[in-house]
Scaffold this active site. Structure first.
Site, PDB file in Angstrom:
ATOM      1  N   ASP A  92       0.870  -1.173   0.000  1.00 24.79           N
ATOM      2  CA  ASP A  92       0.000   0.000   0.000  1.00 24.79           C
ATOM      3  C   ASP A  92       0.911   1.227   0.000  1.00 24.79           C
ATOM      4  O   ASP A  92       2.128   1.119   0.126  1.00 24.79           O
ATOM      5  CB  ASP A  92      -0.969  -0.029   1.176  1.00 24.79           C
ATOM      6  CG  ASP A  92      -0.265   0.010   2.520  1.00 24.79           C
ATOM      7  OD1 ASP A  92       0.967   0.196   2.550  1.00 24.79           O
ATOM      8  OD2 ASP A  92      -0.939  -0.149   3.547  1.00 24.79           O
ATOM      9  N   ASP A 268      -7.859  -7.475   0.614  1.00 26.77           N
ATOM     10  CA  ASP A 268      -6.941  -7.653   1.737  1.00 26.77           C
ATOM     11  C   ASP A 268      -7.689  -7.275   3.002  1.00 26.77           C
ATOM     12  O   ASP A 268      -8.630  -6.480   2.956  1.00 26.77           O
ATOM     13  CB  ASP A 268      -5.723  -6.719   1.624  1.00 26.77           C
ATOM     14  CG  ASP A 268      -6.092  -5.299   2.045  1.00 26.77           C
ATOM     15  OD1 ASP A 268      -6.749  -4.612   1.248  1.00 26.77           O
ATOM     16  OD2 ASP A 268      -5.773  -4.894   3.175  1.00 26.77           O
ATOM     17  N   CYS A 306     -12.422 -28.838   7.553  1.00 26.15           N
ATOM     18  CA  CYS A 306     -11.272 -28.002   7.175  1.00 26.15           C
ATOM     19  C   CYS A 306     -10.035 -28.882   7.019  1.00 26.15           C
ATOM     20  O   CYS A 306      -9.762 -29.737   7.852  1.00 26.15           O
ATOM     21  CB  CYS A 306     -11.018 -26.934   8.230  1.00 26.15           C
ATOM     22  SG  CYS A 306      -9.624 -25.849   7.848  1.00 26.15           S
ATOM     23  N   CYS A 308      -6.880 -27.701   6.926  1.00 27.81           N
ATOM     24  CA  CYS A 308      -5.656 -26.968   7.286  1.00 27.81           C
ATOM     25  C   CYS A 308      -4.822 -27.785   8.271  1.00 27.81           C
ATOM     26  O   CYS A 308      -5.310 -28.714   8.921  1.00 27.81           O
ATOM     27  CB  CYS A 308      -5.987 -25.588   7.847  1.00 27.81           C
ATOM     28  SG  CYS A 308      -6.336 -25.528   9.610  1.00 27.81           S
ATOM     29  N   CYS A 311      -6.275 -28.046  11.854  1.00 28.61           N
ATOM     30  CA  CYS A 311      -7.437 -28.933  12.041  1.00 28.61           C
ATOM     31  C   CYS A 311      -7.059 -30.406  11.880  1.00 28.61           C
ATOM     32  O   CYS A 311      -7.715 -31.271  12.461  1.00 28.61           O
ATOM     33  CB  CYS A 311      -8.546 -28.562  11.062  1.00 28.61           C
ATOM     34  SG  CYS A 311      -9.355 -27.021  11.512  1.00 28.61           S
ATOM     35  N   HIS A 337      -5.553 -21.403  10.596  1.00 24.63           N
ATOM     36  CA  HIS A 337      -6.907 -21.888  10.327  1.00 24.63           C
ATOM     37  C   HIS A 337      -7.802 -20.800   9.719  1.00 24.63           C
ATOM     38  O   HIS A 337      -8.487 -21.046   8.720  1.00 24.63           O
ATOM     39  CB  HIS A 337      -7.562 -22.446  11.593  1.00 24.63           C
ATOM     40  CG  HIS A 337      -9.026 -22.688  11.410  1.00 24.63           C
ATOM     41  ND1 HIS A 337      -9.521 -23.821  10.791  1.00 24.63           N
ATOM     42  CD2 HIS A 337     -10.105 -21.911  11.689  1.00 24.63           C
ATOM     43  CE1 HIS A 337     -10.839 -23.731  10.714  1.00 24.63           C
ATOM     44  NE2 HIS A 337     -11.217 -22.588  11.251  1.00 24.63           N
TER      45      HIS A 337
END
Ligand SMILES: [Zn+2]
Length: 371
Positions: A92, A268, A306, A308, A311, A337
């Site tokens: 940015d 974002d 999930c 991930c 998890c 997660h």
């Protein structure tokens, strides 16, 4: 010739999926970009982001220019080498952070006080281009003028005027300053608050200057969702279809999906990782408060469906314990997660668009997250 190009693979209504091609390579859209505020997504490292399948990370120029300083980052090989990240880096301009410091804004730029040592600092459209160039971003954002909503019409009008003038200065400076303009894209930013007429004007003036992509700023700052969507609906048709459209600062599931439905490509937000550090967990069935005592002896993962790394290995009971005793490991595992959930949402959006069933996907997300 622009430094970026959108290759649309499929669209469903205004929603679209495909790839943004850049000087570095390409990334899939719709895309969610985690925020690496000070050179790292809080509690995570670049290997974690690789594991999650993140393709673009946002870094905050304001924080990096104060510490360690853009010349220090340049001396250490630029943002990619500095952070060990080989994906896309978008920076940015610093304008949004400076805005919260109540800066003095004039035609030339913004003057603000460093929170670290009280030094008076000056940021101009040209200076923001140079800082992001030295940092080595793949995608730069122009310095714009942010307004707090609700805003007086006069303040909004002045923000649109200055943003347009500054955008022209940034574009000219980018052409002369950046060594490889084809390798370092510059996005313009559309302002105008929640006023659709001002949004259209700002979009047209920004497009007239000609950028490699377009950010839509100054939304998701406390206005009702309907007002945000109305401003977006006015803006998007004014933007070139072959260039990326980036809605800045939006990261809640409903906001993401509604904006994708209006034709936005990338986002974002710090919210998912900030929420994770407070034990507020995103799941396919809505939000879960991990601090709740009901999870003390819960041996199941945060979300059964999930995939991930958190998890697959750890239970709610264990993660809740780490969170309550303040183990930094909790921030890392919960951030992984929550980011995985938003990236999954993007994946589901891309599939739904490709399959022509975006509308049913949109209403399902809205139903899950209904207040
Ligand atoms: Zn998970």
């Amino acid at each position: 010739m622009t430094a970026t190009r959108v290759a649309v693979v499929a669209s469903d209504g205004s929603a679209r999926t495909g790839r943004v091609h850049t000087g570095r390579g390409s990334y899939r859209i719709p895309a969610f970009m985690p925020v690496g505020t000070r050179g790292a997504v809080k509690a995570l490292d670049s290997a974690d982001l690789d594991g999650l399948g993140v393709e673009v990370v946002l870094a905050n120029t304001y924080h990096l220019m104060l510490r360690p300083g853009v010349e220090e980052i340049a001396a250490l090989g630029g943002i990619h080498r500095f952070t060990g990240w080989s994906g896309h880096a978008l920076t940015d301009s610093g304008g949004y952070q400076v805005h919260s410091l109540h800066p003095v804004v004039d035609d030339d730029g913004v003057e603000f006080t460093s929170v670290y040592d009280g030094a008076k600092l000056h940021l101009t459209p040209e200076g923001a281009v140079e800082a992001q160039g030295r940092i080595g971003a793949d995608i730069q954002m122009v310095l714009d003028v942010c307004t707090t909503l609700p805003a007086e019409p006069g303040a909004l009008r002045q923000a649109v005027e200055r943003t347009a003038v500054w955008a022209g200065r940034a574009r000219r400076h980018h052409r002369t300053f950046v060594d490889r303009p084809e390798g370092q894209a510059l996005f313009g930013i559309v302002q105008g608050g929640t006023d659709p007429v001002l949004r259209v004007e700002s979009a047209r003036r920004t497009v007239e200057i000609g950028f490699d992509g377009y950010g839509i700023g100054g939304l998701s700052v406390g206005e009702p969702r309907e007002a945000m969507l109305e401003a977006l609906a006015a803006t998007v048709p004014e933007l070139p279809p072959d260039l990326p459209r980036y809605l800045m600062g939006v990261g809640d599931p409903v906001g993401l999906v509604e904006a994708i439905g209006l034709g936005i490509d990338q986002f974002d937000c710090v919210a998912p990782t900030r929420m994770a550090r407070h034990g507020s967990i995103l799941t396919g069935r809505g939000r879960l408060n991990l601090r709740n005592a009901a999870h003390t002896r819960d041996d199941t993962p945060l979300d059964e469906s999930c995939g991930c790394s958190t998890c697959l290995r750890w239970s709610k009971g264990y993660l809740r314990h780490l969170l309550l005793v303040g183990e930094p490991t909790a921030w890392r595992l919960l951030s992984i997660h929550n980011l995985a959930q938003l990236l999954l949402l993007m994946e589901q959006a891309r599939s739904a668009i490709a399959a022509g069933r975006f509308e049913s996907f949109r209403s399902r997300v809205a139903a899950v997250w209904a207040p």
